[in-house]
Scaffold this motif. Structure first.
Motif, PDB file in Angstrom:
ATOM      1  N   HIS B  24       0.856  -0.826  -0.041  1.00 33.05           N
ATOM      2  CA  HIS B  24       0.348   0.019   0.083  1.00 33.05           C
ATOM      3  C   HIS B  24       1.153   1.210  -0.025  1.00 33.05           C
ATOM      4  O   HIS B  24       2.149   0.859   0.573  1.00 33.05           O
ATOM      5  N   HIS B  25       0.478   2.507  -0.748  1.00 33.73           N
ATOM      6  CA  HIS B  25       1.071   3.530  -0.696  1.00 33.73           C
ATOM      7  C   HIS B  25       0.176   4.339  -0.963  1.00 33.73           C
ATOM      8  O   HIS B  25      -1.497   3.849  -1.536  1.00 33.73           O
ATOM      9  N   ALA B  26      -0.012   5.932  -0.810  1.00 33.33           N
ATOM     10  CA  ALA B  26      -0.983   6.642  -1.126  1.00 33.33           C
ATOM     11  C   ALA B  26      -0.925   6.864  -2.943  1.00 33.33           C
ATOM     12  O   ALA B  26       0.868   6.809  -3.226  1.00 33.33           O
ATOM     13  N   PHE B  27      -1.952   6.973  -3.504  1.00 34.63           N
ATOM     14  CA  PHE B  27      -2.155   7.972  -4.444  1.00 34.63           C
ATOM     15  C   PHE B  27      -0.780   8.412  -4.739  1.00 34.63           C
ATOM     16  O   PHE B  27      -0.013   7.833  -6.158  1.00 34.63           O
ATOM     17  N   PRO B  51      -6.188  -6.689  -4.205  1.00 35.08           N
ATOM     18  CA  PRO B  51      -6.945  -5.486  -3.018  1.00 35.08           C
ATOM     19  C   PRO B  51      -7.304  -4.622  -4.817  1.00 35.08           C
ATOM     20  O   PRO B  51      -7.975  -3.649  -4.548  1.00 35.08           O
ATOM     21  N   HIS B  52      -6.408  -4.882  -6.066  1.00 36.00           N
ATOM     22  CA  HIS B  52      -7.031  -4.211  -7.411  1.00 36.00           C
ATOM     23  C   HIS B  52      -7.224  -4.969  -8.823  1.00 36.00           C
ATOM     24  O   HIS B  52      -6.510  -5.675  -8.305  1.00 36.00           O
ATOM     25  N   ALA B  75     -11.320  -1.477  -6.426  1.00 38.28           N
ATOM     26  CA  ALA B  75     -11.123  -3.508  -6.219  1.00 38.28           C
ATOM     27  C   ALA B  75     -12.112  -4.112  -7.117  1.00 38.28           C
ATOM     28  O   ALA B  75     -13.114  -3.179  -6.759  1.00 38.28           O
ATOM     29  N   GLN B  78     -15.512  -2.821  -5.813  1.00 40.01           N
ATOM     30  CA  GLN B  78     -15.925  -1.641  -6.490  1.00 40.01           C
ATOM     31  C   GLN B  78     -16.089  -0.978  -7.793  1.00 40.01           C
ATOM     32  O   GLN B  78     -17.843  -0.784  -7.820  1.00 40.01           O
ATOM     33  N   VAL B 127      -9.679   4.218  -4.416  1.00 35.07           N
ATOM     34  CA  VAL B 127     -10.445   4.912  -3.208  1.00 35.07           C
ATOM     35  C   VAL B 127      -8.567   5.945  -2.715  1.00 35.07           C
ATOM     36  O   VAL B 127      -7.485   5.426  -3.170  1.00 35.07           O
ATOM     37  N   GLY B 128      -8.944   6.938  -2.901  1.00 33.39           N
ATOM     38  CA  GLY B 128      -7.497   7.678  -2.101  1.00 33.39           C
ATOM     39  C   GLY B 128      -7.220   8.025  -3.201  1.00 33.39           C
ATOM     40  O   GLY B 128      -6.582   9.452  -3.035  1.00 33.39           O
ATOM     41  N   GLY B 129      -8.075   8.016  -4.523  1.00 34.56           N
ATOM     42  CA  GLY B 129      -7.231   9.557  -5.869  1.00 34.56           C
ATOM     43  C   GLY B 129      -7.723  10.531  -5.617  1.00 34.56           C
ATOM     44  O   GLY B 129      -8.677  10.602  -4.957  1.00 34.56           O
ATOM     45  N   PRO B 130      -7.293  10.982  -7.062  1.00 34.14           N
ATOM     46  CA  PRO B 130      -7.951  12.639  -7.078  1.00 34.14           C
ATOM     47  C   PRO B 130      -9.495  13.157  -7.015  1.00 34.14           C
ATOM     48  O   PRO B 130     -10.741  12.529  -7.868  1.00 34.14           O
ATOM     49  N   ASN B 131      -9.890  14.528  -6.737  1.00 35.41           N
ATOM     50  CA  ASN B 131     -10.718  14.614  -6.519  1.00 35.41           C
ATOM     51  C   ASN B 131     -10.652  15.536  -7.917  1.00 35.41           C
ATOM     52  O   ASN B 131     -11.039  17.372  -7.835  1.00 35.41           O
ATOM     53  N   GLU B 135     -15.308  10.501 -10.339  1.00 34.22           N
ATOM     54  CA  GLU B 135     -16.400   9.884  -9.441  1.00 34.22           C
ATOM     55  C   GLU B 135     -18.145  10.166  -9.001  1.00 34.22           C
ATOM     56  O   GLU B 135     -17.868  11.064  -8.695  1.00 34.22           O
TER      57      GLU B 135
END
Lengths: 205, 137
Positions: B24-27, B51-52, B75, B78, B127-131, B135
């Motif tokens: 896991h890492h931040a996007f 998980p992806h 995932a 989703q 999850v955690g992608g940019p705004n 989405e």
């Protein structure tokens, strides 16, 4: 009568002394010094994640999947007792590994180590500060990780590959929720709905 | 006993050997939010996995050279929630993926939307992608 009076006075005095001694407070005792815990954390949290949690949760995740190659669906799942046992071994390792994360006194990262992604992921001292600010929150996430493995273990014991696949998704939710709070809370990405300080209030993604 | 342990290690090794690294890492640690991209090509493979998910796509450059892409998705649960199914990935299918370039691997991307040839569009972002408005609200 004189005999009684003669002997009664010392007897009363003795009784009074006994009562006084019996009612008086005992000498204050020093509380025993807390015993040093018998365990000794060797690895940092980062090392526990890299050595214990991550490689084993990958085994759980990868145990069941579908590879769609040029439109052809190839299902992967443990096919015999030995393969199920291998996945169970990893699921149990992650489940118990969560206890390692909760042990007090464990460093966040090896001495001198910095952020793995400066400016995006927190430095170890920043992670430490967040954990110290909310140790109960940290422990709740670790317990949530442990709890998230229970459906996986149940699925493994039933050799139910679909249930194991679905359990894998829930495990990821817990991982990501904790990381969003303690590892990269300000990564510049959109905050997921699950990024709360406690997993108990984290809605399902 | 020794045989059992050996077999367990062999199985665990085999399960791990073919997998991409999934730490896991931040996007933003893995993908460059300043480098959005649109990939138009043929999807050759899809890993419907936790998980992806991973979409493997071949695109053609201006000189006709084929470039292989490995595109991370959300995932499977989703993807399903947004209407995408395993059966949507057919042999030789063309599609358009919008996403972001990987920071270190030029063939790596993070997918945000997938548009199939029939016009159906799916949100595939992690999850955690940019705004970025991809989405659905």
């Amino acid at each position: 009568m004189a005999y009684i009076r003669h002997h009664a006075i010392p007897a009363v005095a003795l009784s009074a002394m006994c009562l006084l001694v019996g009612c008086s407070k005992p000498a204050p005792e020093q509380p025993p010094a807390p015993a040093a815990p018998p365990y000794h954390p060797v690895a940092s949290i980062r090392e526990v994640m890299n050595s214990v949690i991550d490689p084993n949760v990958d085994v759980v995740w990868n145990a069941v999947k579908t590879d769609i190659d040029h439109g052809k669906q190839i299902e992967h799942a443990p096919a015999n007792d030995e393969e199920w046992a291998a996945v169970r071994h990893s699921a149990m390792t992650v489940s118990e590994g969560a206890n390692l994360l909760m042990m007090p006194g464990r460093a966040v990262a090896p001495p001198g180590a910095g952020s793995l992604a400066p400016g995006i992921e927190l430095a170890p001292d920043q992670v430490r500060a967040l954990i110290d600010k909310s140790p109960s929150g940290w422990n709740q996430f670790a317990r949530a990780l442990q709890d998230s493995l229970q459906p996986a273990l149940a699925a493994i014991d039933k050799k139910d590959s679909l249930a194991l696949f679905e359990a894998g998704d829930k495990i990821d939710e817990v991982c990501e929720s904790c990381h969003q709070v303690f590892w990269y809370p300000q990564s510049g990405a959109s905050a997921p709905a699950s990024a709360s300080t406690s997993p108990a209030s984290a809605p399902a993604r | 006993m020794k045989t059992n342990i050996f077999l367990m290690l062999l199985v665990a090794g085999a399960l791990c050997a073919v997998q991409p690294v999934q730490a896991h890492h931040a996007f933003a640690a893995e993908y460059d939010q300043t480098k959005p991209l649109t990939l138009n090509g043929i999807i050759t493979r899809m890993e419907w996995a936790n998980p992806h998910g991973w979409i493997y796509m071949d695109t053609k450059g201006p000189n006709g050279a084929v470039k292989h892409w490995m595109i991370e998705t959300a995932a499977p649960s989703q993807l399903s929630r947004h209407g995408l199914k395993k059966a949507d990935f057919t042999d030789g299918m063309t599609a358009v993926v919008k996403g972001y370039q990987g920071k270190t691997d030029p063939g790596l991307a993070n997918g945000r939307t997938l548009v199939l040839k029939d016009g159906r569009s799916f949100y595939i972002g992690s999850v955690g992608g940019p705004n970025d408005g991809a989405e659905p609200q």
